[in-house]
Design a protein around this motif. Structure first.
Motif, short mmCIF file in Angstrom:
data_model
loop_
_atom_site.label_atom_id
_atom_site.label_comp_id
_atom_site.label_asym_id
_atom_site.label_seq_id
_atom_site.Cartn_x
_atom_site.Cartn_y
_atom_site.Cartn_z
N HIS A 1 0.85 -1.20 0.00
CA HIS A 1 0.00 0.00 0.00
C HIS A 1 0.89 1.24 0.00
O HIS A 1 1.84 1.33 0.78
N PRO A 2 0.60 2.21 -0.88
CA PRO A 2 1.49 3.38 -1.00
C PRO A 2 1.65 4.19 0.28
O PRO A 2 2.66 4.89 0.45
N ASP A 3 0.67 4.10 1.19
CA ASP A 3 0.78 4.86 2.44
C ASP A 3 1.38 4.03 3.57
O ASP A 3 1.53 4.51 4.68
N LEU A 4 1.74 2.77 3.27
CA LEU A 4 2.36 1.88 4.26
C LEU A 4 3.72 1.36 3.83
O LEU A 4 4.55 1.01 4.68
N VAL A 5 3.96 1.28 2.52
CA VAL A 5 5.10 0.55 1.99
C VAL A 5 6.44 1.00 2.57
O VAL A 5 7.34 0.18 2.79
N ASN A 6 6.59 2.28 2.85
CA ASN A 6 7.86 2.77 3.38
C ASN A 6 8.07 2.43 4.85
O ASN A 6 9.17 2.64 5.38
N ASN A 7 7.03 1.92 5.51
CA ASN A 7 7.13 1.60 6.93
C ASN A 7 7.04 0.10 7.20
O ASN A 7 6.84 -0.30 8.34
#
Length: 591
Positions: free
Chosen positions: A84-90
């Protein structure tokens, strides 16, 4: 260096508190509507304005740049959309699909993805909203699709390969048993195994810093669905010839679940944007904290968080009008967010995010100390709630009144508590400020052995006097929680209220009357365990009292519904003989 840095940060936190604006930093399009982060009384998406201040109070923490960095949270749920673009970095390493053994815990419902977003959706990326701890890391498990003991062990900190590194385990799920579990019966081995694993992870993981298990209380205030044998039934109250009427009392007690009566779980109830108990939230003396949970789509606001990507999946889809207001707003053209998440699932996720912020602010604090800080800094919500009095008729036709749920009380250690809200709502800024000034952990945990009284005592029918008994504890401990184990013979368990009174005089209602318990396998409850958080900080030594009351002469009923059997009435005849308190035992957790 640690002490000097901590004191410096604390001074900065105090200074920044006067500079904190009315808005969170960053420009994510949906953050202004995330009332659970900052409630200014703003209009929600498709919902009326809430009550200013009914939120997590984290503006100053955010302004300081404390956002959960360095803390990993495991989401034990339906899975997590890791891309998910709002989760992928975390996303951190360690996620597992418990069905396939792969590293992608596929989320087919969107629930786990929504929970993960409440905890740690990214901030300042011009996508959707943000998480409570937008720089925390996430590990996901699809445990709800694979509820085996093996799946439980791997997702709760006992992986097959390597050692778990999560500091927080979020469990946004709950069971709704219709009967008390026998803690010494057939399930005792699995319960003991879970307790041992949670104890080890809580106290010894992460090089001795441990981890915090956060648990949702459940969504069964008005009714609940449960399995009896292999069939699912809806269970609901019937009072004064009205369905769903339970005299204003909670129909399902959060303490009924063995998981929720465990010391190792920090149990969370939910409140809405108006700062009152959410209409669905399960409650009980085992609730330690409350947090924003929102309401179902309608007049009151839900929680804005991540949804399964694409307009054909999740809560926000072209096949559903649940998120119609969000769709009309034009703020989420790609359907990657939802404004309709609600439940104690959301409240638990908010507490997990808050815990990550506290741990990030002072990484040297162990999990028990973090829990203590969250408890100590909690503040009242719905401060004018006066409790609930139950009126009933005794066998002589006299009208009686029983204070079934007290309003806000203060225990002898100075902690405020309420049956609905535990010790209060999480206050992130206050917790972070305390964490920055804390240079030592709590003393080592001590668990006292069970103290028991096995004298059988009669419970008079329909009487506010009830039956009382006492026992002397010599454990020289400061209380962190107290467990009561009891055995009772009674034909209508929903009539009963159970209270525990500490040596300092603090009265905790561990079981409120009209709880929708079914006596379907006999009339004796064996070795049921209830947990109370209401004695937090009090001394354990001294005389403890139990009080058991029967509050009905036979006027209330319990209804169960199944599509095959139709609507059936249970507990509709008053007990033919007085009940008996067969035995009771106490166990104290403290330091």
């Amino acid at each position: 260096m640690h002490v000097k840095k901590t004191l410096l940060c604390s001074c900065l936190l105090t200074a920044f508190s006067s500079l904190a604006t009315d808005n969170l930093t960053g420009g994510d399009p949906l953050t202004p509507y995330q009332w659970h982060l900052h409630n200014s009384g703003q209009q929600g998406l498709g919902a009326t304005a809430g009550k200013a201040g009914a939120d997590l109070n984290l503006l100053t923490t955010d302004l300081l740049g404390i956002k959960g960095a360095g803390v990993t949270v495991t989401v034990i749920d339906s899975g997590v959309e890791l891309t998910h673009p709002d989760l992928v970095n975390n996303i951190a390493p360690g996620s597992l699909n418990l069905l396939t053994g792969g590293t992608e815990p596929v989320d087919n419902s969107g629930h786990g993805t929504a929970v993960a977003g409440i905890i740690a959706a990214g901030a300042d990326n011009n996508l959707g909203g943000r998480g409570v701890a937008p720089e925390a890391s996430i590990v996901g498990f699809n445990y709800l699709d694979a509820q085996s003991m093996s799946g439980w062990l791997q997702s709760h900190g006992l992986p097959v390969n390597g050692a778990a590194s999560s500091r927080v385990y979020n469990q946004s799920y709950s069971s709704k048993p219709a009967m008390f579990a026998d803690s010494d019966g057939e399930l005792s081995l699995s319960l003991q195994l879970k307790e041992q694993v949670m104890r080890n992870v809580s106290l010894s993981s992460n090089n001795g810093l441990g981890a915090l298990f956060v648990k949702s209380a459940g969504n069964a205030f008005k009714y609940y669905d449960t399995f009896i044998g292999d069939s699912e039934f809806r269970v609901l109250p019937f009072e004064q010839q009205q369905r769903f009427n339970n005299a204003g009392l909670p129909f399902h007690n959060a303490n009924l679940s063995a998981d929720n009566s465990s010391f190792w779980n920090l149990v969370v109830s939910a409140y809405n944007s108006n700062g009152r108990l959410a209409s669905y939230s399960s409650v009980g003396a085992n609730v330690l904290l409350t947090a924003p949970g929102g309401e179902a789509a309608g007049q009151q606001a839900g929680i804005i968080t991540t949804d399964l990507s694409g307009c054909e999946n999740g809560f926000n889809s072209t096949f559903s009008n649940t998120d119609q207001a969000l769709q009309v707003s034009g703020l989420d053209a790609s359907c990657e967010a939802t404004a309709a998440m609600y439940g104690t699932s959301a409240a638990a996720a908010a507490v997990s995010g808050a815990a990550a912020l506290v741990m990030s602010a002072n990484p040297q604090l162990d999990a028990r100390t973090v829990k203590h800080i969250l408890a100590t800094t909690a503040r009242k919500i719905d401060a004018n709630h006066s409790g609930i009095d139950l009126s009933f008729t005794d066998n002589s036709g006299n009208q009686l009144s029983y204070n079934a749920i007290p309003g806000w009380q203060q225990n002898a250690a100075g902690y405020n508590f309420h049956y609905f809200y535990g010790l209060g709502t999480v206050d992130v800024d206050a917790a972070v400020a305390m964490a920055l000034q804390t240079t030592a952990s709590l003393p080592a945990l001590q668990i006292a052995g069970w103290h028991s009284n096995n004298t059988a005592l009669t419970i008079p029918d329909a009487s506010v006097a009830g039956v009382q008994d006492s026992m002397q504890l010599t454990d020289n401990l400061t209380i962190e929680a107290v467990q009561l184990k009891f055995s009772v013979t009674h034909q209508r368990m929903r009539d009963l209220a159970i209270e525990l009174i500490s040596p300092a005089g603090t009265r905790s209602v561990l079981l409120s009357p009209r709880t929708g318990v079914l006596n379907v396998t006999g009339d004796t409850v064996h070795n049921a365990v209830l947990l109370s958080q209401h004695f937090y900080g009090e001394p354990a030594a001294g005389e403890w009292q139990i009080r058991v009351l029967d509050t009905d002469s036979g006027n209330s009923q319990t209804l169960v519904y199944n599509k095959d059997t139709g609507l059936l009435s249970m507990n509709d005849t008053n007990n033919s003989t007085d009940g008996i308190l067969q035995s009771w035992s106490l166990r104290v957790y403290g330091h």
